[in-house]
Structure formats: structure tokens, C-alpha cells
Design a protein around this motif. Structure first.
Motif, mmCIF file in Angstrom:
data_model
loop_
_atom_site.group_PDB
_atom_site.id
_atom_site.type_symbol
_atom_site.label_atom_id
_atom_site.label_comp_id
_atom_site.label_asym_id
_atom_site.label_seq_id
_atom_site.Cartn_x
_atom_site.Cartn_y
_atom_site.Cartn_z
ATOM 1 N N ASN A 664 2.103 64.758 105.454
ATOM 2 C CA ASN A 664 2.702 63.710 106.279
ATOM 3 C C ASN A 664 4.211 63.764 106.225
ATOM 4 O OD1 ASN A 664 0.223 62.798 107.029
ATOM 5 N ND2 ASN A 664 0.085 61.300 105.349
ATOM 6 N N TRP A 665 4.695 63.988 105.016
ATOM 7 C CA TRP A 665 6.150 64.070 104.822
ATOM 8 C C TRP A 665 6.752 65.176 105.698
ATOM 9 C CZ3 TRP A 665 8.958 68.149 102.497
ATOM 10 C CH2 TRP A 665 10.300 67.870 102.213
ATOM 11 N N LEU A 666 6.046 66.305 105.767
ATOM 12 C CA LEU A 666 6.547 67.434 106.551
ATOM 13 C C LEU A 666 6.737 67.071 108.026
ATOM 14 C CD1 LEU A 666 4.587 70.499 105.140
ATOM 15 C CD2 LEU A 666 7.056 70.205 105.176
ATOM 16 N N TYR A 667 5.915 66.148 108.495
ATOM 17 C CA TYR A 667 6.046 65.766 109.910
ATOM 18 C C TYR A 667 6.985 64.591 110.108
ATOM 19 C CZ TYR A 667 2.397 69.016 111.027
ATOM 20 O OH TYR A 667 1.697 70.159 111.192
ATOM 21 N N GLU A 668 7.375 63.968 108.996
ATOM 22 C CA GLU A 668 8.256 62.801 109.135
ATOM 23 C C GLU A 668 9.610 63.092 108.489
ATOM 24 O OE1 GLU A 668 5.641 59.891 107.516
ATOM 25 O OE2 GLU A 668 4.227 60.193 109.164
ATOM 26 N N ASP A 669 9.833 62.512 107.333
ATOM 27 C CA ASP A 669 11.137 62.687 106.688
ATOM 28 C C ASP A 669 11.428 64.150 106.355
ATOM 29 O OD1 ASP A 669 11.237 60.033 106.851
ATOM 30 O OD2 ASP A 669 10.885 59.617 104.711
ATOM 31 N N GLY A 670 10.366 64.887 106.123
ATOM 32 C CA GLY A 670 10.556 66.267 105.685
ATOM 33 C C GLY A 670 10.685 67.261 106.821
ATOM 34 N N GLU A 671 10.717 66.750 108.025
ATOM 35 C CA GLU A 671 10.794 67.605 109.210
ATOM 36 C C GLU A 671 12.010 68.526 109.175
ATOM 37 O OE1 GLU A 671 9.264 66.844 112.864
ATOM 38 O OE2 GLU A 671 9.906 68.940 112.856
ATOM 39 N N ASP A 672 13.121 67.959 108.741
ATOM 40 C CA ASP A 672 14.378 68.691 108.861
ATOM 41 C C ASP A 672 15.226 68.456 107.608
ATOM 42 O OD1 ASP A 672 16.511 70.045 109.802
ATOM 43 O OD2 ASP A 672 17.130 68.535 111.259
ATOM 44 N N GLN A 673 14.963 69.239 106.576
ATOM 45 C CA GLN A 673 15.644 69.061 105.299
ATOM 46 C C GLN A 673 16.312 70.365 104.878
ATOM 47 O OE1 GLN A 673 15.945 66.362 103.347
ATOM 48 N NE2 GLN A 673 14.823 65.016 104.748
ATOM 49 N N PRO A 674 17.281 70.276 104.000
ATOM 50 C CA PRO A 674 17.874 71.528 103.500
ATOM 51 C C PRO A 674 16.842 72.354 102.725
ATOM 52 C CG PRO A 674 19.163 69.614 102.821
ATOM 53 C CD PRO A 674 17.915 69.090 103.443
ATOM 54 N N LYS A 675 17.108 73.607 102.639
ATOM 55 C CA LYS A 675 16.195 74.549 101.989
ATOM 56 C C LYS A 675 15.802 74.094 100.575
ATOM 57 C CE LYS A 675 16.650 79.216 100.177
ATOM 58 N NZ LYS A 675 17.612 80.315 100.078
#
Ligand SMILES: *[C@@H]1O[C@H](CO)[C@@H](O)[C@H](O)[C@H]1NC(C)=O
Ligand SMILES: *[C@@H]1O[C@H](CO)[C@@H](O)[C@H](O)[C@H]1NC(C)=O
Ligand SMILES: *[C@@H]1O[C@H](CO)[C@@H](O)[C@H](O)[C@H]1NC(C)=O
Ligand SMILES: *[C@@H]1O[C@H](CO)[C@@H](O)[C@H](O)[C@H]1NC(C)=O
Ligand SMILES: *[C@@H]1O[C@H](CO)[C@@H](O)[C@H](O)[C@H]1NC(C)=O
Length: 844
Positions: A664-675
């Protein structure tokens, strides 16, 4: 030294390389030998080639394609102004008035020069060839249309620099094709025989080119070239687009031309339809779903209808054929064959026009798409000192005549001279002698504006500096070397002043000069008397080396290559000149039309480096994100599969929840994070997953490791027993040593038993008491201690190698034969494998 040929097309690019003794067209990362000439700029990264093409319709305004003919043009150029209306992206006036594009990149509106855009594409092609050759690539040969003017050629050269490529030659597309045709032909007429004349016709996506070439053994001479720079597959597609737009206007009330995206989709479909029509004469459908306003559209067309619509285009095929033949001064019956290449020559009506003109069948022996790239790679191999290629000389022609103009100090007039006539051989140098008292300007321009498909005839202005009168106040003799170099680019390569050292010899020079003056020049204009020596370009020499050719080579060239009678005098004159005069190099200041300054090019190079780094970082960031995603999916699958019995239900529930949260995180807050954030996330997941994974791996590998150790122990025990039984095979062994071995064996055996017993008491969800690595270690320890003693070869009797072999034979023999040995922890394969699973069963 790399050998790479690049066909830098309008629509598509191809790369050929020299590999394992041949020329090969190489594929890109999509296993596609064709790379679209397309660059898409995004908010985080660039996509180039195939990945960019798929964005033409989705990222309309920031996806650049069809830019080949923007090279070296001014923003105000009429061609550019016409294109500006059609192109879906924005064109931009660059600081020096040339044309660039304006796109959104990294969330910022940014201008890019044509050289930068082409540089991105070339850098991609460089990378593809590096992947194919598995080594760095710099040297290459790049194709350009034969009608490209100096400004366009220099722009492509600048783009190559931006991409970090060292372009050894800009090669005319048709000449590349001719080379690809000729170099493999074994049956070309001998040098003294009548040459074989072949016509090459290349109709690509954006242009139509014809060249007439004469072949002899090891020799290719371009006789003439003609072109229609604005006739190609693209124009045929345009006819279809216009036709269907009109049809959809009445049929569906759609104004297609107002919607850039719809136009692009229609172009794509029309291109497909055109290709289908080349193979199929019946009615063919055109269907586009959700074309505009959620409407599906459909229509049809057949070849007959298509040919009628394209009649005006088809009528433009013949004139260039005729022009080339006229310039070559050949009749149809002098032509041995007609070779066609280029995607648009697949249109049956185009082929028909060509064969109708020559009253002859046309041949398609060359690969229509790849011949240009292959010819370029061949040329690169010829130019490369590291490669041995069949000697093959190539003489091309100058497409447009070039004139030099200068201010005459005589009566304030201007002097003028056509230095290269149309279809003059190239590369070529000429030396022109001026008689001057002061620095002077030479302006080079194309003689006939109507021949040149470019709105400006200027090539450049060259100022010959540091010219002064002789000591006696006379004019100085200034030799200027002009050249059309290997790239087809004109330059004033060299100028030198000839200083009189003595009075003798001087008068002799004067008649010489007048004899070979330029035809346009007024005879009385003695002050500007000039003389032209000619030097044919040497294939092996590269552009820059050429310009450094010293006086000597120059004169050798002039003596040997020019046939005219007056050159007889040259050797004598040369000798005299050498003895009596001193030649001093003069600085030349060149201001080339539409030439980018090296400082600008350097800033583009730097920028390209930054963008590459950005792409690389973005790719790494994406890879890190994908790794998290992959771990989640992979682990979830295994949790209900192979890992199931190695985790307690409670842990399993906890982990499942954790995986779900991560997803879920990957589709929400984690969509666009630094490496780093993704890497930390993965680390966190692994902390929980790793022990389970390890238990599983240990469980999988433990039986074999235990089995192997057991086998080893058994073999050693057998050998010791044989020794005790006075087996003569072992009678050379030292009893004291054997005792140590026995001790070692029994230690290993009890270690094995203890570990197995303990392990058998554990369930699969518990971490193992003994790791596979430990068991392997124990095995190794046993080997290194016991083997040298027990398997020591017998001295003298047999040579050591055979003894070793025997010992090895012994070593292997019992394993297969004796499984039911009397030793207690019988580790022979069969029995061991039985004990193990049952051990596990007990615990379950
Ligand atoms: C040509 O296209 C038609 C319609 O799509 C199809 O029925 C026919 O089989 C095709 N013929 C050939 C030779 O491909
Ligand atoms: C091609 O299309 C035209 C116009 O629609 C039609 O008259 C003709 O019969 C068609 N020919 C074939 C071979 O389908
Ligand atoms: C082809 O290229 C050469 C340089 O390699 C150039 O001198 C010449 O002008 C070109 N020929 C034509 C027909 O454009
Ligand atoms: C120019 O030519 C002279 C002799 O003709 C030669 O010595 C010199 O090296 C040349 N200079 C350049 C820059 O090519
Ligand atoms: C503009 O042209 C001048 C002279 O040709 C050159 O020195 C300068 O670098 C060019 N600047 C740009 C931005 O192209």
C-alpha cells in the motif's frame, strides 16, 4: 579503436559494427535493430529510442521526433517555419538565431539546441554499440543526406561531439549504400576497363536521393548525385492523413487537425496502412478506437485509390533520376543495374516509376533498411588503422558549386572565383595564390542559390591575417589552401606567405600564375592574380590530418594528380621555390555560417553528462523501488508455498500484514521517494524475511552436505581397515600417521552424530543447530588432514600419477558397491537419505 557505422535517420536509426571478421547490424536493448529517432523528456528522466516512441502520443509536447532537418537551420528559415506549424512540440529561437526546441524537463521549461537533441540520440546509439561490442566506442562514421550543406553537416558534427563520439567521416547516405554494394563485389571490371555504372536510389522517410556511381576493382567514383530533399514516406503518409481528416470531418464531424494527439495517432495508423498497402492491393481497413471525443472511427482504402491520391508525389520520382543521369552524361544503356534502398521504395508505384524510367528491372540486393549503416561501418573500417580491409577508394562529388569572393584592391572591385564546380570530386584540396599587400577576407558561398535546398548560400568568411608587403614594397605572394574535406565541409585549411629570399627566380612565377587563373577573373587584375593547384583527397587521411598536410605532400599531389600540360613546370618550380623562398604560415580567422562556438559545444557536452547522470540516478532509484515491490510479491507467494512450514503461524500473520502495508505504501507515500528510502524499506523487510529464507535454504541443502561428509568418513574408514588387514596397497603408509587419521575420523563421526541428533530434535520453524557451511567446513578439514596420509601415492613401483589414479579408483569403488557396510552411522547414500526424512518426521 571501434568500428561503428551509424545511420542517423529521420524516423529510425541503425547501427552496424565490425565484429568477428564481418559487418553486423546490431540490436538495441529491445532486441530491435531499428532505434526510433525519438527523445522524450520527462519530469525525472529522459527516454530515448523505443521507449520514447511509445510516448509520442502520451507525452506529446515533450517528445521530440522528426528533427533531422532542423540541423544547422535558423529559426526564421522558411522550412523551419513550415515545420513549426506541423510539429507537436514547440520550436525555439536559440541565442544565435538557430532553431532549437522548448520542452518541459525536470519540471522546468527548457530550451535545447538541435545539436543537443541529436546528441542525446547519438549518445544512446553509442551506448547500444558499446553493449554490442562490449567495449567503449568513440570512433564512428555517421551518415548524412548528400544534399546537406556545410551548416547542416557542421551541426551533425557538433551533435557527435556532444555524444562523445569521434566522427571519422560524415558519409553521404547514397555513397554509403554504394560502398556496401561495391566492396563485396568480386567481379568488378579491372581498373583500365570500362567501369560498371550503377544507379542507387534511396527514398527514406523524409528525402529522396539518387546517385550514379562508377565501379572498378577496388574503386568507387560517384559521378553525379541528385535529390528531392522533401519527398519521402512521410509525404505519402501526409496525403493519407489529409484524406482521412477530411473524411472524418464530414463523416463524424471531427476537426482532426485541431487535436495534436489525434493527428499523431492518425499518422501512426496511416504509416501502418501505407505499409500494408504495399503488400496488399485489396481494400484495407483503418480503425482507430477512441479517436476523438470518445469516438471510434473507421474507414478503408486500397492501393489504386492511394496511387491516385499520391499522383503528384509519384510524378516527382522521375525528375531526380533524369537529373542524375544528365549530370553523369550517361545513357540508360550505360547503366548496369539500379539498386534501391530506403523504406519508401517499398511502395509499388515508386518502384514502378523507377523501373519505367530506366526500362529495366530494379534490384533489391541490398537490405533496404540497413545498407546505409553497413556502408558507414565499412567506411569506418577502411579509415581505422587497426583494421585490415580490402583497399577500396571512394571519390564522392561536391553537390553544390562553391565560389570564393574577395575585395580586390584594384579599383575597389571584387574578385570572384568558383573553386569547386558542381559534381567536382571530393574530398579535394586546391591551392590558390594571391598577390596581396595587406590582410584580406575570403567569402565562401554556394554559387547557385536555386540548387541548394537551404535559404542561405553563405558558407563562411575567412580572414587571412598578417599579410604585409615585401621588403621592396611589392605584393606578397600568399598561398591559400581551400578544401572540401572528408565530411563534405568546405574550409580554408591553410594559408602561407611566400617571402622572397633573393631576386632570382621570381619573374618565372608570374607567367605561371596567369596561365591557370580562374576563368571569372579579370585578366588585368594583376594585384589579385591567382593560381590554382589541385590535389586529390587521399582516402586514408583524416580530415584534420589533411589540413596539416605540408607543402611537400601538397606539391606531390599537384604534380601527380593533375593532367594539364602546364603542370609539367611544377617540379622545377617546386625545387626552385624550395631553394629561394621562405614560406611562413599565416593565421586564418574563420567565421563559419551557423557554426556553434566550441565553448557552447563544451557546455552542451557538460549538460549531456549531467542529464546522463540524472538518468542513471533515476534508474537506480527506480530499480530500488522495483526491488521492494518484487520482494513483496515474491515473499508473499513463497509464504503460502515453499516457506510455509518454516515459519510459525503467528510470524506468518505478522509478516503478511507487513507485506501488505508495504504494498500500500508503494502506491501512496512510497510512490516517489529517494533511493535510500527504498533501500531502507527493503532492509527492514529482509530483517524479518531472511531467517525464514535461511531456514528454508538450510533445509534444502543440509541432506546433501551431511551425506557427503558421511561418505567421506566411510571411505576413510575402509582404507584404514584395509591397512590394518595388511592390504599391500597401503603397506607404504606409516602406522603412527594412520593412528592420527583414525582419531580424526572418530572425532568427525561423533561431531556428525551429535549434530544430527540435535538437529533431528528441532522443528523446521526453528533455526538449525548446524549450518550447511559448518558441515562443508568439517568435510574440508577431514580432507585436508586425512587425504594426504591415506591416499599418499606408493613410492618407486609406480609413477606417482598412476598411483594417485589408483587411489582415486579405490576411493570411488566402494561408494557404489558397498552400501551395507558394518559401520554404525552408515552414511552411504541410500541409507542416509532414509534416516534423514524420518528424523524430521519424529519432530513434526
Ligand atoms: C489482403 O487484405 C485482405 C483484407 O484484410 C485479406 O483478406 C487478404 O487475405 C490480404 N491478402 C494478402 C495477400 O495478404
Ligand atoms: C479501390 O477503391 C475504389 C474506391 O473506393 C473502388 O472503386 C475500387 O473498386 C477498389 N479496388 C479494389 C481492388 O478493391
Ligand atoms: C558526399 O560527401 C563528401 C564528403 O565525404 C562531400 O565532399 C560531397 O560533397 C558529398 N557528395 C554529395 C553528392 O553530396
Ligand atoms: C600550412 O602549410 C604549410 C606549408 O604549406 C605548413 O608548413 C603548415 O604546417 C600548414 N599549417 C597548418 C595549420 O596546416
Ligand atoms: C554566437 O555566435 C558567436 C559568433 O559566431 C559565437 O562566438 C557565440 O559563441 C555564439 N553563441 C551562441 C549562444 O551560439
Amino acid at each position: 579503436m571501434s568500428v561503428v557505422g551509424i545511420d542517423l535517420g529521420f524516423l529510425n536509426c541503425y547501427i552496424a559494427v565490425a565484429r568477428s571478421g564481418g559487418i553486423e547490424t546490431v540490436a538495441n536493448e529491445y532486441s530491435d535493430r531499428c532505434t526510433p529517432a525519438c527523445i522524450s523528456l520527462g519530469s525525472k528522466t529522459r527516454a530515448i529510442g523505443n521507449a520514447a516512441k511509445s510516448q509520442i502520443v502520451t507525452n506529446t509536447k515533450n517528445t521530440i521526433h522528426g528533427f533531422k532537418k532542423l540541423h544547422g537551420r535558423a529559426f526564421d528559415d522558411p522550412y523551419v517555419q513550415t515545420e513549426k506549424i506541423r510539429l507537436p512540440y514547440e520550436l525555439q529561437r536559440m541565442p544565435n538565431g538557430s532553431v532549437g526546441v522548448r520542452v518541459r524537463y525536470l519540471d522546468e521549461e527548457r530550451p535545447f539546441a538541435t545539436e543537443q537533441i541529436a546528441g542525446m540520440l547519438l549518445a544512446k546509439l553509442k551506448e547500444t554499440s558499446e553493449n554490442a561490442l562490449k567495449k567503449p566506442v568513440a570512433d564512428c562514421v555517421i551518415s548524412v543526406p548528400s544534399f546537406f550543406t556545410d551548416a547542416e553537416r557542421r551541426s551533425v558534427m557538433a551533435a557527435a561531439q556532444v555524444a562523445g563520439l569521434n566522427c571519422l567521416r560524415l558519409m553521404n547516405e547514397t555513397t554509403a549504400v554504394a560502398l556496401a554494394y561495391g566492396i563485396y563485389k568480386q567481379d568488378l571490371p579491372a581498373l583500365e576497363e570500362k567501369p560498371r555504372n550503377v544507379v542507387f536510389v534511396d527514398m527514406g522517410h523524409s528525402a529522396y536521393q539518387v546517385s550514379v556511381c562508377a565501379f572498378n576493382k577496388g574503386k568507387l567514383k560517384v559521378l553525379a548525385a541528385a535529390f528531392d530533399p522533401f519527398l519521402g514516406g512521410k509525404n505519402f503518409d501526409e496525403v493519407l492523413v489529409d484524406y482521412f481528416s477530411e473524411e472524418f470531418r464530414t463523416k463524424y464531424r471531427l476537426n482532426v487537425k485541431e487535436n495534436a494527439r489525434a493527428v499523431l495517432r492518425l499518422y501512426q495508423e496511416c504509416e501502418k496502412l501505407r505499409k500494408l498497402m504495399s503488400a496488399n492491393a485489396s481494400d484495407l481497413p483503418l480503425n482507430i478506437e477512441c479517436f476523438m471525443n470518445d469516438l471510434d472511427v473507421s474507414s478503408k482504402m486500397n492501393r489504386t485509390q492511394f496511387e491516385q491520391l499520391c499522383a503528384p508525389l509519384l510524378a516527382r520520382v522521375e525528375p531526380s533520376l533524369r537529373a542524375a543521369m544528365d549530370q553523369a552524361k550517361l545513357q540508360r544503356e550505360d547503366i548496369y543495374g539500379i539498386e534501391i534502398v530506403g523504406g519508401a521504395t517499398r511502395i509499388p508505384a515508386v518502384k514502378e516509376q523507377i523501373s519505367k524510367y530506366f526500362c529495366k528491372d530494379i534490384s533489391t540486393t541490398l537490405n533496404a533498411d540497413e545498407a546505409v549503416a553497413r556502408g558507414c561501418a565499412l567506411q569506418c573500417a577502411i579509415l581505422s588503422p587497426a583494421f585490415k580491409v580490402r583497399e577500396f577508394s571512394i571519390t564522392d562529388v561536391v553537390p553544390y558549386s562553391i565560389t570564393l569572393r574577395w575585395k580586390s584592391s584594384y579599383e575597389e572591385g571584387t574578385g570572384e572565383c568558383e573553386v569547386f564546380s558542381k559534381n567536382h570530386a571530393a574530398p579535394f584540396s586546391k591551392v590558390i595564390t594571391f598577390h596581396k599587400k595587406e590582410p584580406f577576407d575570403l567569402e565562401a558561398y554556394y554559387t547557385n542559390p536555386h540548387e541548394v535546398p537551404y535559404p542561405d548560400t553563405r558558407i563562411g568568411r575567412f580572414t587571412i591575417q598578417n599579410v604585409g608587403p615585401q621588403h621592396d614594397g611589392d605584393n606578397s605572394k600568399v598561398k591559400v589552401k581551400v578544401r572540401v574535406n572528408i565530411h563534405g565541409i568546405f574550409s580554408v585549411a591553410n594559408a602561407s606567405i611566400i617571402e622572397k629570399q633573393s631576386i632570382e627566380g621570381e619573374p618565372n612565377d608570374v607567367p605561371m600564375d596567369t596561365e591557370s587563373t580562374c576563368k571569372n577573373q579579370r585578366k588585368e587584375d594583376e594585384l589579385d592574380n591567382m593560381q590554382i593547384d589541385q590535389e586529390e583527397g587521399n582516402q586514408k587521411n583524416q580530415a584534420d590530418q589533411q589540413s596539416q598536410a605540408d607543402e611537400e605532400t601538397e606539391q606531390v599531389g599537384a604534380e601527380t594528380k593533375t593532367a594539364s600540360g602546364d603542370k609539367q613546370d611544377n617540379p622545377a618550380q617546386t625545387a626552385k621555390a624550395k631553394a629561394k623562398v621562405k614560406s611562413i604560415d599565416l593565421p586564418i580567422q574563420a567565421s563559419l555560417y551557423r557554426q556553434l562556438g566550441q565553448d557552447i559545444i563544451n557546455s552542451y557536452i557538460e549538460n549531456e553528462g549531467k542529464m546522463m547522470m540524472q538518468d542513471k540516478l533515476e534508474k537506480e532509484r527506480n530499480d530500488a523501488k522495483n526491488a521492494v515491490e518484487e520482494y513483496v510479491y515474491d515473499f508473499r507467494d513463497k509464504l503460502c508455498g515453499v516457506f510455509e512450514k518454516f515459519i510459525t503461524e503467528e510470524d506468518s500473520n505478522r509478516l503478511t500484514l507487513m507485506l501488505e502495508d508495504t504494498e500500500n505504501w508503494l502506491y501512496e507515500d512510497g510512490e516517489d521517494q529517494p533511493k535510500q528510502v527504498y533501500m531502507d524499506k527493503l532492509h527492514e523487510l529482509r530483517k524479518f524475511g531472511q531467517p525464514i529464507q535461511e531456514r528454508y535454504m538450510e533445509h534444502e541443502e543440509r541432506p546433501k552436505a551431511l551425506n557427503d561428509l558421511g561418505k567421506k568418513i566411510q571411505l576413510l574408514m575402509k582404507a584404514v581397515e584395509a591397512f590394518r588387514n595388511k592390504d599391500e596397497k597401503y603397506d607404504h603408509l606409516d602406522p603412527a600417521e594412520i593412528e592420527k587419521v583414525e582419531k580424526c575420523i572418530s572425532d568427525a563421526m561423533s561431531w556428525l552424530n551429535t549434530k544430527m541428533n540435535a538437529q533431528n530434535k528441532l522443528g523446521p520453524t526453528q533455526d538449525p543447530v548446524v549450518k550447511v557451511a559448518e558441515i562443508l567446513g568439517k568435510s574440508k578439514e577431514l580432507d585436508s588432514f586425512c587425504n594426504p596420509i591415506v591416499y599418499k601415492p606408493k613410492p618407486k613401483v609406480e609413477p606417482p600419477s598412476e598411483g594417485q589414479a589408483k587411489a582415486n579408483g579405490e576411493h570411488n569403488g566402494p561408494v557404489n558397491g558397498q552400501s551395507g557396510a558394518e559401520t554404525k552411522p552408515d552414511p552411504a547414500k541410500d541409507s542416509f537419505q532414509q534416516t534423514k526424512p524420518s528424523g524430521e518426521m519424529e519432530v513434526d
